[in-house]
Design a protein around this motif. Structure first.
Motif, mmCIF file in Angstrom:
data_model
loop_
_atom_site.group_PDB
_atom_site.id
_atom_site.type_symbol
_atom_site.label_atom_id
_atom_site.label_comp_id
_atom_site.label_asym_id
_atom_site.label_seq_id
_atom_site.Cartn_x
_atom_site.Cartn_y
_atom_site.Cartn_z
ATOM 1 N N MET A 72 -7.039 -0.803 1.140
ATOM 2 C CA MET A 72 -5.931 -0.374 0.296
ATOM 3 C C MET A 72 -6.024 -1.101 -1.055
ATOM 4 O O MET A 72 -6.303 -2.285 -1.128
ATOM 5 N N THR A 73 -5.785 -0.387 -2.100
ATOM 6 C CA THR A 73 -5.837 -0.950 -3.438
ATOM 7 C C THR A 73 -4.494 -1.576 -3.788
ATOM 8 O O THR A 73 -3.459 -0.941 -3.647
ATOM 9 N N GLU A 74 -4.546 -2.821 -4.227
ATOM 10 C CA GLU A 74 -3.312 -3.501 -4.629
ATOM 11 C C GLU A 74 -3.098 -3.322 -6.122
ATOM 12 O O GLU A 74 -4.038 -3.402 -6.910
ATOM 13 N N HIS A 75 -1.879 -3.074 -6.531
ATOM 14 C CA HIS A 75 -1.511 -2.987 -7.936
ATOM 15 C C HIS A 75 -0.794 -4.279 -8.317
ATOM 16 O O HIS A 75 0.162 -4.675 -7.652
ATOM 17 N N VAL A 76 -1.278 -4.940 -9.385
ATOM 18 C CA VAL A 76 -0.732 -6.234 -9.789
ATOM 19 C C VAL A 76 -0.433 -6.193 -11.283
ATOM 20 O O VAL A 76 -1.271 -5.765 -12.078
ATOM 21 N N ASP A 77 0.754 -6.642 -11.669
ATOM 22 C CA ASP A 77 1.126 -6.694 -13.077
ATOM 23 C C ASP A 77 0.244 -7.713 -13.805
ATOM 24 O O ASP A 77 -0.124 -8.745 -13.253
ATOM 25 N N ALA A 78 -0.084 -7.412 -15.045
ATOM 26 C CA ALA A 78 -0.987 -8.254 -15.842
ATOM 27 C C ALA A 78 -0.515 -9.708 -15.884
ATOM 28 O O ALA A 78 -1.328 -10.628 -15.807
ATOM 29 N N ARG A 79 0.773 -9.939 -16.009
ATOM 30 C CA ARG A 79 1.279 -11.321 -16.049
ATOM 31 C C ARG A 79 1.034 -12.046 -14.732
ATOM 32 O O ARG A 79 0.733 -13.229 -14.708
ATOM 33 N N GLU A 80 1.151 -11.320 -13.640
ATOM 34 C CA GLU A 80 0.941 -11.919 -12.323
ATOM 35 C C GLU A 80 -0.551 -12.222 -12.102
ATOM 36 O O GLU A 80 -0.900 -13.160 -11.389
ATOM 37 N N VAL A 81 -1.437 -11.430 -12.713
ATOM 38 C CA VAL A 81 -2.875 -11.649 -12.571
ATOM 39 C C VAL A 81 -3.244 -13.053 -13.048
ATOM 40 O O VAL A 81 -4.055 -13.734 -12.422
ATOM 41 N N GLU A 82 -2.644 -13.496 -14.135
ATOM 42 C CA GLU A 82 -2.939 -14.829 -14.667
ATOM 43 C C GLU A 82 -2.683 -15.907 -13.621
ATOM 44 O O GLU A 82 -3.471 -16.830 -13.455
ATOM 45 N N ALA A 83 -1.594 -15.784 -12.900
ATOM 46 C CA ALA A 83 -1.223 -16.793 -11.915
ATOM 47 C C ALA A 83 -2.036 -16.667 -10.627
ATOM 48 O O ALA A 83 -2.233 -17.660 -9.928
ATOM 49 N N ARG A 84 -2.532 -15.469 -10.326
ATOM 50 C CA ARG A 84 -3.202 -15.226 -9.045
ATOM 51 C C ARG A 84 -4.682 -14.906 -9.188
ATOM 52 O O ARG A 84 -5.307 -14.425 -8.244
ATOM 53 N N LEU A 85 -5.280 -15.158 -10.345
ATOM 54 C CA LEU A 85 -6.646 -14.701 -10.602
ATOM 55 C C LEU A 85 -7.642 -15.186 -9.548
ATOM 56 O O LEU A 85 -8.447 -14.405 -9.044
ATOM 57 N N SER A 86 -7.590 -16.446 -9.186
ATOM 58 C CA SER A 86 -8.539 -16.982 -8.203
ATOM 59 C C SER A 86 -8.429 -16.231 -6.882
ATOM 60 O O SER A 86 -9.438 -15.820 -6.300
ATOM 61 N N ASP A 87 -7.215 -16.031 -6.404
ATOM 62 C CA ASP A 87 -6.983 -15.298 -5.160
ATOM 63 C C ASP A 87 -7.469 -13.858 -5.275
ATOM 64 O O ASP A 87 -8.137 -13.338 -4.385
ATOM 65 N N LEU A 88 -7.162 -13.213 -6.387
ATOM 66 C CA LEU A 88 -7.570 -11.826 -6.574
ATOM 67 C C LEU A 88 -9.088 -11.693 -6.628
ATOM 68 O O LEU A 88 -9.657 -10.760 -6.061
ATOM 69 N N LEU A 89 -9.763 -12.640 -7.274
ATOM 70 C CA LEU A 89 -11.220 -12.600 -7.332
ATOM 71 C C LEU A 89 -11.832 -12.779 -5.944
ATOM 72 O O LEU A 89 -12.833 -12.120 -5.619
ATOM 73 N N GLN A 90 -11.240 -13.624 -5.119
ATOM 74 C CA GLN A 90 -11.736 -13.783 -3.751
ATOM 75 C C GLN A 90 -11.617 -12.473 -2.981
ATOM 76 O O GLN A 90 -12.520 -12.083 -2.243
ATOM 77 N N ARG A 91 -10.509 -11.798 -3.167
ATOM 78 C CA ARG A 91 -10.305 -10.513 -2.481
ATOM 79 C C ARG A 91 -11.301 -9.475 -2.973
ATOM 80 O O ARG A 91 -11.849 -8.711 -2.180
ATOM 81 N N VAL A 92 -11.548 -9.457 -4.279
ATOM 82 C CA VAL A 92 -12.505 -8.518 -4.854
ATOM 83 C C VAL A 92 -13.901 -8.802 -4.305
ATOM 84 O O VAL A 92 -14.652 -7.883 -3.968
ATOM 85 N N GLU A 93 -14.254 -10.065 -4.171
ATOM 86 C CA GLU A 93 -15.561 -10.432 -3.623
ATOM 87 C C GLU A 93 -15.728 -9.956 -2.187
ATOM 88 O O GLU A 93 -16.843 -9.699 -1.738
ATOM 89 N N ARG A 94 -14.624 -9.814 -1.468
ATOM 90 C CA ARG A 94 -14.671 -9.307 -0.094
ATOM 91 C C ARG A 94 -14.717 -7.787 -0.056
ATOM 92 O O ARG A 94 -14.731 -7.189 1.015
ATOM 93 N N GLY A 95 -14.716 -7.151 -1.233
ATOM 94 C CA GLY A 95 -14.831 -5.693 -1.273
ATOM 95 C C GLY A 95 -13.541 -4.960 -1.575
ATOM 96 O O GLY A 95 -13.527 -3.737 -1.646
ATOM 97 N N GLU A 96 -12.450 -5.694 -1.743
ATOM 98 C CA GLU A 96 -11.192 -5.038 -2.077
ATOM 99 C C GLU A 96 -11.176 -4.667 -3.556
ATOM 100 O O GLU A 96 -11.984 -5.163 -4.339
ATOM 101 N N GLU A 97 -10.264 -3.808 -3.916
ATOM 102 C CA GLU A 97 -10.108 -3.390 -5.303
ATOM 103 C C GLU A 97 -8.686 -3.719 -5.750
ATOM 104 O O GLU A 97 -7.748 -3.580 -4.967
ATOM 105 N N VAL A 98 -8.548 -4.170 -6.994
ATOM 106 C CA VAL A 98 -7.239 -4.511 -7.545
ATOM 107 C C VAL A 98 -7.061 -3.742 -8.843
ATOM 108 O O VAL A 98 -7.934 -3.758 -9.707
ATOM 109 N N VAL A 99 -5.937 -3.063 -8.968
ATOM 110 C CA VAL A 99 -5.603 -2.352 -10.198
ATOM 111 C C VAL A 99 -4.591 -3.195 -10.962
ATOM 112 O O VAL A 99 -3.559 -3.587 -10.419
#
Length: 74
Positions: free
Chosen positions: A1-28
């Motif tokens: 499932m693709t997660e949608h994240v607000d740009a401001r929240e990306v700044e705070a969660r970038l490390s976590d989001l990159l780990q998820r992307v490395e596992r094959g997930e997609e983030v919008v």
């Protein structure tokens, strides 16, 4: 499932989001609720749905339509 994240929240969660992307997930990434970017892993091929085949547009697609067809669209 693709997660949608607000740009401001990306700044705070970038490390976590990159780990998820490395596992094959997609983030919008969204701004004011509208998609503006997609985070995907580099070099990972997205799987095609089962039974799908590559589609190529035949050259005839670009040929002029017959006059009868053009009139039908007017």
């Amino acid at each position: 499932m693709t997660e949608h994240v607000d740009a401001r929240e990306v700044e705070a969660r970038l490390s976590d989001l990159l780990q998820r992307v490395e596992r094959g997930e997609e983030v919008v990434v969204t701004r004011a609720g509208k998609p503006v970017a997609r985070l995907t892993a580099v070099g990972l091929e997205r799987e095609r749905p089962s039974g799908s085949v590559p589609f190529e547009v035949p050259q005839t697609f670009f040929d002029d339509l017959p006059d009868e067809e053009l009139r039908a669209w007017e």
